[in-house]
Design an enzyme around this catalytic site. Structure first.
Site, PDB file in Angstrom:
ATOM      1  N   VAL A  11       0.901  -1.162   0.057  1.00 19.18           N
ATOM      2  CA  VAL A  11       0.057  -0.002   0.135  1.00 19.18           C
ATOM      3  C   VAL A  11       0.756   1.243  -0.169  1.00 19.18           C
ATOM      4  CG1 VAL A  11      -1.820  -1.237   1.230  1.00 19.18           C
ATOM      5  CG2 VAL A  11      -0.005   0.148   2.610  1.00 19.18           C
ATOM      6  N   ASN A  15      -4.031  -1.544   8.376  1.00 24.75           N
ATOM      7  CA  ASN A  15      -3.233  -2.238   9.398  1.00 24.75           C
ATOM      8  C   ASN A  15      -1.823  -2.355   8.681  1.00 24.75           C
ATOM      9  OD1 ASN A  15      -2.680  -3.950  11.430  1.00 24.75           O
ATOM     10  ND2 ASN A  15      -2.012  -5.515  10.008  1.00 24.75           N
ATOM     11  N   SER A  49      -0.843   3.273  17.252  1.00 27.42           N
ATOM     12  CA  SER A  49       0.026   2.635  18.356  1.00 27.42           C
ATOM     13  C   SER A  49       0.185   3.531  19.553  1.00 27.42           C
ATOM     14  CB  SER A  49       1.460   2.398  17.445  1.00 27.42           C
ATOM     15  OG  SER A  49       2.473   2.117  18.649  1.00 27.42           O
ATOM     16  N   TYR A  87       8.140   6.040  12.998  1.00 30.33           N
ATOM     17  CA  TYR A  87       6.896   5.434  13.335  1.00 30.33           C
ATOM     18  C   TYR A  87       5.916   6.416  14.156  1.00 30.33           C
ATOM     19  CZ  TYR A  87       4.103   1.438  15.128  1.00 30.33           C
ATOM     20  OH  TYR A  87       3.145   0.367  15.353  1.00 30.33           O
ATOM     21  N   ALA A  88       6.575   7.021  15.144  1.00 28.21           N
ATOM     22  CA  ALA A  88       5.786   7.835  15.963  1.00 28.21           C
ATOM     23  C   ALA A  88       4.969   8.949  15.294  1.00 28.21           C
ATOM     24  CB  ALA A  88       6.520   8.385  17.011  1.00 28.21           C
ATOM     25  N   ALA A  89       5.976   9.378  14.123  1.00 30.51           N
ATOM     26  CA  ALA A  89       5.137  10.536  13.311  1.00 30.51           C
ATOM     27  C   ALA A  89       4.179   9.839  12.194  1.00 30.51           C
ATOM     28  CB  ALA A  89       6.317  11.040  12.387  1.00 30.51           C
ATOM     29  N   LYS A 110       2.060   7.153  12.964  1.00 31.17           N
ATOM     30  CA  LYS A 110       1.004   6.986  13.850  1.00 31.17           C
ATOM     31  C   LYS A 110       0.299   8.116  14.431  1.00 31.17           C
ATOM     32  CE  LYS A 110       1.082   2.268  13.307  1.00 31.17           C
ATOM     33  NZ  LYS A 110      -0.019   1.653  12.421  1.00 31.17           N
TER      34      LYS A 110
END
Length: 311
Positions: free
Chosen positions: A63, A89, A142, A155-157, A159
């Site tokens: 995706v 997901n 998350s 990943y933090a940015a 999510k």
């Protein structure tokens, strides 16, 4: 909870959490489009759903692009006649500390998690609106996107961005009767299996036994199936009034995350200069600093601590 007659897309559903969501939706009666980058993994999930009496088909592609997003929607309509539910997901990790993280590390994670959620949701909403369907968009977030985590800038940015989009979409989609919510899972994954703290929980799951109550209740940590019930409920007609929410699930615990809000307001005639802030508010602001990162894990009960050698 029945989803009979509904059609769902679950991205990143070849294994792990995504496969659990897809299987749960199928058990509730929905036909499911399984998406993954691995044809073998996607086919395994399809086979398990079909063997259990459900309906599923695979669409293999990463995706992120608008073309893939539209193809997912087209596959749902071609194979099952409609689309009612989207669960975004799909995700990857490229964990590195800030100075070691490359542009490619950052872009790859943002592309799959954030752009992938954006493009898939846009394509699904376009279908829902055109066909006047009260669709359901469920984006997987998350705890890292809520509180931050060392080594996960990208990943933090991504999510955190997913949650921001969900809140915006809830406003824009309300008139069309489409809901948009984020789910924050806390569940055993391949990563947690390598952490000694979770050894007793992982061992129990591997034996097909229930995880100890300490993990399920005190930590709110469980299996992928523990999160799947929330996904099914949010996908149902019964959850039509729930939108723009961020809901966590893990083990025996469900959590409603609060939207960011102002804690305190301070006023100074003429505005605040740097000296005014230092003189009047430096102590006050220091007393209200917000925490970052997850709180430290509580000490394991002795009987669950695998680092302790029995006497």
């Amino acid at each position: 909870m029945s989803l009979t007659g509904k059609v769902a897309i679950v991205t990143g559903s070849g294994a792990g959490l995504g496969a659990a969501y897809a299987a749960a939706l199928a058990r509730a009666g929905a036909a499911v489009v399984i998406n993954d980058v691995s044809a073998e993994a996607a086919d395994r999930t399809v086979a398990r759903i079909v063997a259990d009496g459900g309906r599923a088909t695979a669409f293999v592609a990463p995706v992120a692009t608008s073309g893939v997003a539209q193809s997912l929607v087209d596959t749902a309509v071609t194979e099952f006649g409609s689309l009612d539910i989207l669960v975004t997901n799909a995700g990857i990790l490229r964990d590195k500390s800030f100075l070691k993280m490359t542009d490619d590390d950052f872009d790859a994670v943002i592309g799959v998690h954030l752009r992938g959620t954006f493009t898939c949701a846009r394509a699904a909403f376009g279908y829902f609106k055109e066909h006047e369907k009260p669709g359901r968009i469920i984006a997987i977030g998350s705890p890292t996107g809520q509180r931050g985590n060392f080594g996960q800038t990208n990943y933090a940015a991504a999510k955190a961005g997913v949650v921001g989009m969900i809140r915006t979409w809830a406003i824009e989609m309300k008139k069309a009767g489409v809901t948009a919510n984020a789910v924050i899972p806390v569940a055993a994954t391949a990563m947690t299996a390598t952490i000694p703290y979770f050894a007793a929980a992982v061992e129990a799951a591997d034996r097909g036994e229930a995880m100890p109550a300490f993990f399920r209740h005190d930590l709110g940590f469980g299996t992928a199936e523990d999160v799947a019930g929330l996904v099914v409920w949010l996908a149902s007609d019964e959850a039509a009034a729930i939108t723009g929410q961020v809901i966590g699930a893990g083990g025996d615990r469900l959590q409603l995350w609060r939207h960011p809000e102002v804690l305190e307001s301070y006023f100074h005639e003429g505005g605040w200069s740097a000296d005014d802030i230092q003189e009047d508010l430096s102590v006050e602001l220091s007393d209200h600093l917000q925490t970052v990162g997850d709180p430290p894990f509580p000490a394991l009960p002795a009987e669950l601590d695998r680092s302790v050698t029995p006497a």
